[in-house]
Design a protein around this motif. Structure first.
Motif, PDB file in Angstrom:
ATOM      1  N   THR A  16      10.951 -30.721  -1.910  1.00 18.33           N
ATOM      2  CA  THR A  16       9.601 -31.218  -1.608  1.00 18.33           C
ATOM      3  C   THR A  16       8.633 -30.057  -1.401  1.00 18.33           C
ATOM      4  OG1 THR A  16      10.584 -33.148  -0.516  1.00 18.33           O
ATOM      5  CG2 THR A  16       8.265 -32.676  -0.062  1.00 18.33           C
TER       6      THR A  16
ATOM      7  N   PHE B 229       2.099 -35.188  -2.361  1.00 18.67           N
ATOM      8  CA  PHE B 229       0.651 -35.266  -2.534  1.00 18.67           C
ATOM      9  C   PHE B 229      -0.081 -34.792  -1.274  1.00 18.67           C
ATOM     10  CE2 PHE B 229      -3.357 -37.637  -2.181  1.00 18.67           C
ATOM     11  CZ  PHE B 229      -3.965 -37.249  -3.365  1.00 18.67           C
TER      12      PHE B 229
ATOM     13  N   SER C 182      11.317 -42.418  -4.622  1.00 20.58           N
ATOM     14  CA  SER C 182      10.292 -41.585  -5.259  1.00 20.58           C
ATOM     15  C   SER C 182       8.903 -41.817  -4.691  1.00 20.58           C
ATOM     16  CB  SER C 182      10.276 -41.849  -6.770  1.00 20.58           C
ATOM     17  OG  SER C 182      10.054 -43.232  -7.026  1.00 20.58           O
TER      18      SER C 182
ATOM     19  N   ALA D  73       6.650 -38.834  -3.446  1.00 20.48           N
ATOM     20  CA  ALA D  73       5.348 -38.566  -4.072  1.00 20.48           C
ATOM     21  C   ALA D  73       4.248 -38.475  -3.026  1.00 20.48           C
ATOM     22  CB  ALA D  73       5.028 -39.655  -5.097  1.00 20.48           C
ATOM     23  N   LYS D  74       4.286 -39.353  -2.013  1.00 20.31           N
ATOM     24  CA  LYS D  74       3.263 -39.320  -0.964  1.00 20.31           C
ATOM     25  C   LYS D  74       3.329 -38.020  -0.169  1.00 20.31           C
ATOM     26  CE  LYS D  74       2.945 -44.344  -0.291  1.00 20.31           C
ATOM     27  NZ  LYS D  74       3.211 -45.471   0.648  1.00 20.31           N
TER      28      LYS D  74
ATOM     29  N   SER E 168       5.468 -29.259  -3.974  1.00 19.50           N
ATOM     30  CA  SER E 168       4.121 -29.412  -3.414  1.00 19.50           C
ATOM     31  C   SER E 168       3.371 -28.087  -3.407  1.00 19.50           C
ATOM     32  CB  SER E 168       4.208 -29.974  -1.992  1.00 19.50           C
ATOM     33  OG  SER E 168       4.969 -29.134  -1.157  1.00 19.50           O
TER      34      SER E 168
END
Length: 816
Positions: free
Chosen positions: A744, A324, A316, A320-321, A748
């Protein structure tokens, strides 16, 4: 074996694609920063040469003592000196007038010193050593960053800071790439530790890997950046070849940051015991196993979607990176593109507001200001008009034929003023007051010392003036768009008059949204009807009689007050009539007398209103204006095609740079266009730069994403092999892992759309304080963001998956 650095090159070859992609990322940052620094440095060198062509000195020493100046010239710090005349002027303001305190040095000493980068400190020391005054060649000293002490160091620090910001992008990509290399080769590092390699030697391998990629990227970036800067220099006539000076801050910032980043990467090796590294135990995540459901992905895509969801949630942090990073880029793009759409909508509205011919120069001819004086303006010379019209943002230049004539009866024109226009606009209020003063001219109670004849004449002249413009067929076709009744196909005695349009010159009531540049507001300005008659004085005869009378008056004038010129006061000569009236006042009395004579003689022309104009959202002329055919205009005025009174330009606002309006210094017939357009174009340019930076940052972050995903795919080879052993086909495996990229991308983009819309609304509030803009969200930017992010994320997954070996045995043997 004690030197393991050659392993760095071997590891880079094994990960050739990642090495190339990372090197390209470094190269891109170097191209941008080196091209900017090299072009800036070349520009400074060019400007130095230009300044030295006219003023080839660095310091001028000022003293009446020639012996001291001789000592200065013999100083070791001076390489060349010569004497000459130097004038020191200091502006003095007194009683709102400017005077100059001047001192002349006939034997000033002009010098060049050995170290021009220290000219300020050298000047101060030599002033103290020899007791003389001195001044820098300020135009040249600024190019050596010599305005004040310490400025040179500050400038260098700023350059290093900007360079370091770009280095952070570049070295950040290296950090990610080298970490992937280290994780892939962790078993090798463990074996090296077992056979005696020290932590320092392993650190050297890792640092060499980063240095090789970075130096290669810097070299390629400098080479490409030189080409870019040469192209920029060629465009503006500057020699912008290769210079070593801009490379120095790049090497300092990039290699300096690289050292610390590689130290961080090496911790992955030196903090793990050799045995653990050989066993691959670093990969085991000590956590409680969680039972997760299939989720939305499972419902939509079946077992492949469920597996993709669980794979994403297993790591995760990386997920998350990535989300982001992509979200920030999409948010920034939506903000910039939405702001861009707002500005372009404002530019479009501005073009509509100011009309086809946005800017013009010149003025209407009148009996007080004839064509010869107007054409004496440099901006109306044939060469200037040709030069201005040739600029790429000027789409058309058109000559203007315009006069200010006098009405026989002001009621025929200004008596038609609309009440709301008179009450709510400044100019309408002024016209209404002027008309009322003219109506009351014979009933007004004047003071004993008033010049009643002049005041009545001045009031009649001001109230009877009206603008007349001669139009060719193209002008009439352009005006035909605004005809609300009647026609633009005029007869010889036909005219067009304005009944309404928009204006910026209105009293703000609080109902409109206040900005620095207020929106135009529509008004009905006059109440003309088709068939109305308007009588105009025969301008040709009026002009002839007035100039004859004015020249006679000037010839017979006497001096009422002589010229006064003292050290503290200056007043020009004042002339007037024998009766004591100044010539400035007498000219209005003469003009009104001749006007009345012409009316009594019937020397006027009668025109019929055949078309009524309403400019709608476009600004109407501030001055009253009557449009007639060009032939009828020449017949009324006595002028011909050579008697041009101005020129107007059609401008493409999408092409014109903001500073061009200040260079042109042009005004629109209805309003000063410079401030409004300058504000719009300034914001547009600012958004351009921000958008370019966002695209640049997204490109670099994409390199990080590609490297990270490729490394992750490589490290999951055993997992993929196991899936294929239990029956998953190669095609289905690719489909399953690609769903991770889809997950993803979708998340995003949804977050980017959400935050981009929110911040766009807030940004609109701030932009609307400066410009009159409408809230706009660039919905098409969502599609661009989705396509680009999907291409980067899914593409970086698909390519390495396609290259997985068909033989899965070797992958099954990998340590887990």
């Amino acid at each position: 074996m004690t030197d393991y650095r050659k392993l760095a090159l071997r590891y880079l070859k094994l990960g050739k694609r990642r090495s190339i992609v990372t090197g390209i990322g470094v190269m891109i940052t170097v191209i941008v920063i080196y091209a900017a620094l090299n072009y800036g440095y070349s520009y400074i060198l060019h400007q130095r040469q230009e300044v030295r062509k006219t003023a080839d000195y660095e310091i001028v020493f000022l003293s009446d003592d020639t012996e001291k100046l001789s000592q200065v010239a013999a100083d070791d710090r001076v390489v060349r000196a010569y004497t000459g005349r130097y004038v020191v002027e200091e502006d003095v303001f007194a009683d709102e007038e400017q005077t100059a305190d001047t001192r002349i040095y006939d034997n000033a000493l002009y010098v060049n010193i050995r170290h021009p980068y220290r000219m300020y400190s050298v000047m101060e020391k030599m002033k103290a050593d020899y007791g003389v005054d001195a001044e820098l060649n300020w135009e040249l000293s600024s190019l050596y960053i010599q305005d004040t002490d310490g400025l040179q160091a500050v400038a260098l620090l700023v350059i290093l800071l900007i360079t370091y910001i770009f280095a952070i992008f570049a070295v950040g990509m290296l950090r990610n790439a080298i970490k992937m290399f280290v994780l892939e080769q962790i078993k090798d590092y463990g074996i090296l530790r077992c056979i005696g390699a020290t932590k320092g030697q392993l650190h050297q391998i890792i640092y060499c890997m980063g240095a090789i990629i970075e130096i290669a990227g810097i070299a390629a970036g400098v080479l490409a950046g030189t080409g870019v800067s040469m192209l920029l220099g060629f465009a503006v006539g500057i020699d912008a070849g290769f210079h070593i000076q801009p490379v120095i801050p790049i090497l300092i910032a990039y290699l300096g940051d690289l050292y610390f980043v590689m130290q961080e990467c090496s911790k992955l090796v030196i903090t793990i015991s050799p045995v653990s590294a050989v066993r691959g135990e670093y990969r085991i995540k000590k956590e409680k196993i969680r039972v997760r459901g299939n989720g939305l992905m499972g419902r939509l895509f079946g077992i492949e979607g469920a597996y993709a969801r669980k794979s994403v949630l297993r790591n995760s942090g990386r997920f998350a990176k990535t989300v982001f990073t992509v979200m920030i880029s999409i948010t920034a793009c939506i903000i910039c593109l939405s702001s861009w759409d707002m500005i372009h909508a404002t530019i479009r509205n501005t073009s509509e507001m100011y009309g086809r011919y946005m800017a013009e120069d010149g003025t209407a001819a009148s009996i007080y200001y004839d064509v010869e004086k107007i054409q004496g303006n440099e901006n109306l010379s044939a060469d200037t008009i040709k030069d201005t019209a040739s600029r790429y943002y000027i789409t058309e230049a058109k000559l203007i034929y315009r006069i200010t004539d006098n009405l026989v009866d002001p009621e025929e024109y200004y008596g038609k003023l609309d009440p709301d226009y008179k009450e709510q606009t400044n100019y309408g209020n002024y016209l209404g007051q002027r008309l009322q003063e003219w109506r009351d001219r014979d009933k007004t109670e004047y003071r004993a010392d008033d010049d009643v004849e002049y005041k009545k004449a001045f009031s009649s002249q001001q109230c009877s003036m009206v603008g007349i413009e001669g139009c060719d067929q193209n002008d009439l076709d352009e005006l035909a768009r605004f005809v609300k009744s009647g026609t633009a196909e005029l007869s010889e005695d036909g005219i067009l008059v304005v009944n309404g349009g928009s204006t910026l010159d209105y009293a703000w009531s609080g109902d409109e949204r206040l900005t620095l540049y207020d929106p135009a507001k529509h008004f009905k300005s006059y109440d003309f009807q088709l068939g109305d008659k308007i009588r105009l004085i025969d301008y040709k005869e009026y002009n002839k009689r007035y100039h004859a009378a004015y020249e006679q008056m000037v010839a017979e004038s006497i001096v009422l007050r002589p010229e006064i010129s003292t050290d503290s006061e200056y007043q020009s000569e004042v002339r007037g009539t024998k009766e004591g009236r100044k010539t400035y006042y007498e000219q209005y009395v003469i003009a009104e007398q001749i006007r009345q004579e012409l009316i009594e003689e019937g020397r006027y022309r009668t025109y019929t209103v055949q078309g009524i104009l309403d400019f709608g959202d476009q600004l109407m002329p501030n001055e009253g204006c009557i449009y007639m055919k060009r032939e009828a205009f020449f017949d009324l005025s006595g002028y011909d095609e050579q008697d041009v009174t101005g020129v107007k330009y059609a401008i493409d606002l999408n092409l014109i740079p903001a500073e061009a309006f200040n260079e042109l210094n042009l005004k629109n017939a209805a309003d000063d266009v410079t401030d409004v357009v300058y504000g719009v174009l300034y914001v547009r340019n600012m958004i351009r730069y921000v958008l370019a930076f966002v695209i640049f940052a997204f490109a670099l972050s994409s390199v990080n994403i590609i490297n990270s995903i490729e490394g992750s795919i490589h490290m999951r080879r055993k997992e993929f092999a196991q899936l294929r052993v239990i029956g998953m086909s190669r095609k289905r495996l690719i489909h399953t892992v690609m769903l991770e990229g889809v997950m993803t991308t979708v998340i995003s983009n949804l977050l980017g759309f959400l935050f981009g819309t929110i911040f766009t609304i807030y940004l609109y509030v701030y932009i609307s304080m400066v410009l009159y803009v409408k809230p706009t969200v660039s919905w098409w930017a969502f599609g661009v963001g989705l396509i680009v992010s999907a291409f980067v994320i899914c593409g970086s997954i698909y390519v390495p998956l396609r290259e997985l070996p068909k033989d899965i045995v070797d992958d099954l043997k990998l340590e887990e």
